[in-house]
Design a protein around this motif. Sequence first.
Motif, PDB file in Angstrom:
ATOM      1  N   PHE A 185      62.366  67.981  12.055  1.00 56.83           N
ATOM      2  CA  PHE A 185      62.214  66.585  12.501  1.00 56.83           C
ATOM      3  C   PHE A 185      61.486  66.493  13.840  1.00 56.83           C
ATOM      4  O   PHE A 185      60.511  65.781  13.983  1.00 56.83           O
ATOM      5  CB  PHE A 185      63.578  65.879  12.585  1.00 56.83           C
ATOM      6  N   LEU A 186      61.955  67.275  14.817  1.00 56.51           N
ATOM      7  CA  LEU A 186      61.364  67.189  16.159  1.00 56.51           C
ATOM      8  C   LEU A 186      60.175  68.123  16.342  1.00 56.51           C
ATOM      9  O   LEU A 186      59.358  67.936  17.238  1.00 56.51           O
ATOM     10  CB  LEU A 186      62.429  67.521  17.217  1.00 56.51           C
ATOM     11  N   GLY A 187      60.103  69.175  15.529  1.00 53.39           N
ATOM     12  CA  GLY A 187      58.986  70.115  15.630  1.00 53.39           C
ATOM     13  C   GLY A 187      59.033  71.023  16.847  1.00 53.39           C
ATOM     14  O   GLY A 187      58.041  71.659  17.195  1.00 53.39           O
ATOM     15  N   ARG A 193      57.773  71.515  11.992  1.00 55.55           N
ATOM     16  CA  ARG A 193      57.458  70.300  11.213  1.00 55.55           C
ATOM     17  C   ARG A 193      58.144  69.085  11.833  1.00 55.55           C
ATOM     18  O   ARG A 193      59.150  69.223  12.521  1.00 55.55           O
ATOM     19  CB  ARG A 193      57.968  70.450   9.781  1.00 55.55           C
ATOM     20  N   ARG A 194      57.607  67.928  11.508  1.00 52.30           N
ATOM     21  CA  ARG A 194      58.136  66.692  12.099  1.00 52.30           C
ATOM     22  C   ARG A 194      58.342  65.598  11.062  1.00 52.30           C
ATOM     23  O   ARG A 194      57.658  65.580  10.041  1.00 52.30           O
ATOM     24  CB  ARG A 194      57.123  66.131  13.108  1.00 52.30           C
ATOM     25  N   GLY A 195      59.237  64.687  11.401  1.00 52.08           N
ATOM     26  CA  GLY A 195      59.348  63.428  10.661  1.00 52.08           C
ATOM     27  C   GLY A 195      60.377  63.443   9.548  1.00 52.08           C
ATOM     28  O   GLY A 195      60.832  64.481   9.089  1.00 52.08           O
TER      29      GLY A 195
END
Length: 452
Positions: A185-187, A193-195
């Motif tokens: 999520f935060l990367g 990775r994000r999102g």
Amino acid sequence: MTNRTLTQSLHKNQFPAHFKWGVSVAAYQIEGAHNSDGKGQSIWDVFANQKGNIHLNQHGNIACDFYNQYQQDIQLLKQLNIPNFRFSIAWSRILPNGIGDVNEAGIAYYNQLIDYCIAQKIEPWLTLYHWDLPYALEKKGGWTNREVISWFSQFVSLCATRFGNRVKHWMVMNEPVVFTGAGYFLGIHAPGRRGMDNFLPAIHHTTLAIAEGGRILKKILPPDAQVGTTFSCSYIQPYRNLPRDQKAANRVDALLNRLFIEPLLGLGYPDKELPILKNIKKYMQPGDEHKMVFDFDFIGIQNYTREVVKNAWFTPYINASLIAAPKRKVATTAMRWEIYPEAIYKMIEKFSAYTNIKKLYITENGAAFADEIKNGEINDIERIKYFETHIAQVLKATQDGLKIDGYFVWTLTDNFEWAEGYHPRFGLIHVDFDTQKRTIKNSGKWFTDFLS
Ligand code: GAL
């Protein structure tokens, strides 16, 4: 009386005789030997070696060189008097591509480590997954790909088959909310990775993999094996005595403390408090409600601090923000985490209240401080005080009849602290990373006295 013993009152004899005392470590943070003897790359090998991801661009390629120096470190553990050693298996050391061909040299290494511990009368506790997914699997989507459940199952089966005759305590995973949150999520952790489109499938596949891992271990291991898994947790309090801050605290509690344990206990995801979790439905298949549930023999909880939370309309999804400890002007560790010993009691109390949890251990608790060597000595008074005050809270929990049967220190030696690199030193033993020289800190000596 040396100044390392602030009080003489605390001793392990005050705890029930069966109470387990130990220390925890994780493969990527200590082993090094990142490409030795047929090991494949993990997401942490790749992420940490990409510029800009880790403080000072540090990485775990060598770390504490535990892979080569484990005998010396186990001897130090023995010298410290600590009878239980929790460590993790690097998946890509035994399955370089994550699935398929087995690297026998990797299996031999863990066999030697397990045998050496047992020969030294130290009980090995195995964590199967402490965040280092094989990179070959990340290329196929990692935890966002539902196939990860079957990849993970192969890894779990291999560990159970090869190490199951000598290891009694097993933990399927370490802190799922941290590796999915920070990594998907935060990367800020591997794989970067994000999102929500990464986070939500990673959450669901991880939940399913934990439960499936538990089932596989129970099927393969001897009947007296103890199968568990571990969760991070923080005591959450509202900033102000306002209903909106209380609700914000409930949302953060759902995310940080309840997200993984509750589906495993058959209570489902806490989506009433955190509606964004309703979107996990998109990744669910018929029958998943049952597959998510598993009755573990024990749960490990890992607590370091508390968080103070206020309502924040502009923070997406969670509408809450943390009031950082330095802003609250409270005492902190080198991680800038508040030193708040009651948090560990509150977390024991919280997890004890789940009637389906059979047994609870603190599988991590500890503190980083800026240790200095002076005349060959590290007089880490603040860490000693941290242990005294936290262990006193654990003692109170046992006296109050709460469900708690063990305490593991994070950690044995200073090591690679993920995105923070080598700067935060958490060890009972100091490491000079230029020379790999080990020096037992006064907190290590304090622990030895406590256990003697
Ligand atoms: C935990 C983690 C450990 C260690 C520790 C201190 O979240 O399981 O690997 O890094 O925190 O930050």
